[in-house]
Scaffold this motif. Structure first.
Motif: not given
Length: 259
Positions: A127-128, A190-191, A194-197, A221, A223, A227
């Protein structure tokens, strides 16, 4: 399996011999209150590490919402060419990875599996967005991206220069640099849709003849699936030794495909 590979690729969960570098007393405390500076990025690149090889012994802690694991890691880096990472638990090698600009290879002991491929599938799985430069930069405390190629809005937050990329509202990148040596203290990617950091923070750095290297890295991270937190602490560091990069998949391991 994924916890060991996360430590490996995010850089561990998380690196006739020349003389070892001798550390000079250094501090990461921020004592200089920065003022607006149009040459922040230029000054940042004036302070990059200058080395041919880097050897690191580290302790690493992996935590997600289901489990916690303490391991040790050995990191060997030949700058811009290859990275070999070994993750051990109680002295036993649990996973090993060889990373080059064109390929990623790793194996892990618990399930007896191995992977050989490039960064494309691995990036989707973790996811990165990863490539060789990002992994190397993460390990040595440098910015994920080439800051000279982007456009940034500069502000001052908590006595740090904050650089926000202006490129894409769906992919936000922020870099925090100190006002004394212009070193990266923290970076966030962050996206929101898509609730990604992904947040990486550096501390407890040491000064060497080759430059300044952080000795503590915290990776957080977030997602949709949960976490993950990885803490790396560098316990032993040496520069510019002649290093070997031994890597071979044990016999009987099963090749996996990442989708």
């Amino acid at each position: 399996m994924k916890k060991y590979i996360s430590i490996l690729v995010l850089s561990i969960a998380v690196i006739s011999c020349k003389s070892k570098a001798v550390a000079v007393q250094g501090s990461t405390s921020q004592t200089v209150a920065p003022k607006e500076d149009k040459k922040v990025i230029e000054k940042y690149y004036d302070n990059k590490l200058d080395f041919s090889t880097l050897y690191i012994k580290a302790s690493a802690k992996y935590v997600d919402e289901k489990q916690s694991q303490n391991v040790t890691a050995e990191i060997r880096i030949e700058k811009d060419k290859q990275i070999l990472i070994s993750v051990r638990f109680l002295g036993i090698t649990m996973a090993k990875a060889l990373i080059t600009p064109s390929a990623v290879s790793y194996y892990e002991k618990i399930n007896g599996t191995y992977y050989e491929g490039d960064f494309t599938s691995l990036s989707k799985w973790l996811g990165t967005d990863l490539d060789y430069s990002k992994v190397q930069n993460l390990l040595v405390g440098e910015a994920f991206d080439d800051l000279r190629k982007g456009k940034y809005t500069q502000t001052i937050v908590d006595n740090l220069f904050r650089l926000d990329e202006e490129k894409d509202a769906n992919l936000k990148k922020t870099f925090f640099l100190d006002g004394e040596k212009y070193l990266v203290q923290k970076e966030e990617i962050s996206q929101p849709s898509e609730n990604r950091t992904l947040q990486i923070a550096y501390s407890d750095s040491k000064n060497f003849d080759q430059g300044t290297l952080p000795t503590s890295i915290e990776i957080n991270a977030v997602q949709p699936k949960g976490k993950t937190n990885i803490n790396l602490n560098y316990n032993n560091i040496s520069f510019n030794e002649e290093l070997s990069f031994p890597y071979s998949v044990p016999s009987g391991y099963k090749k996996v495909t990442i989708k």
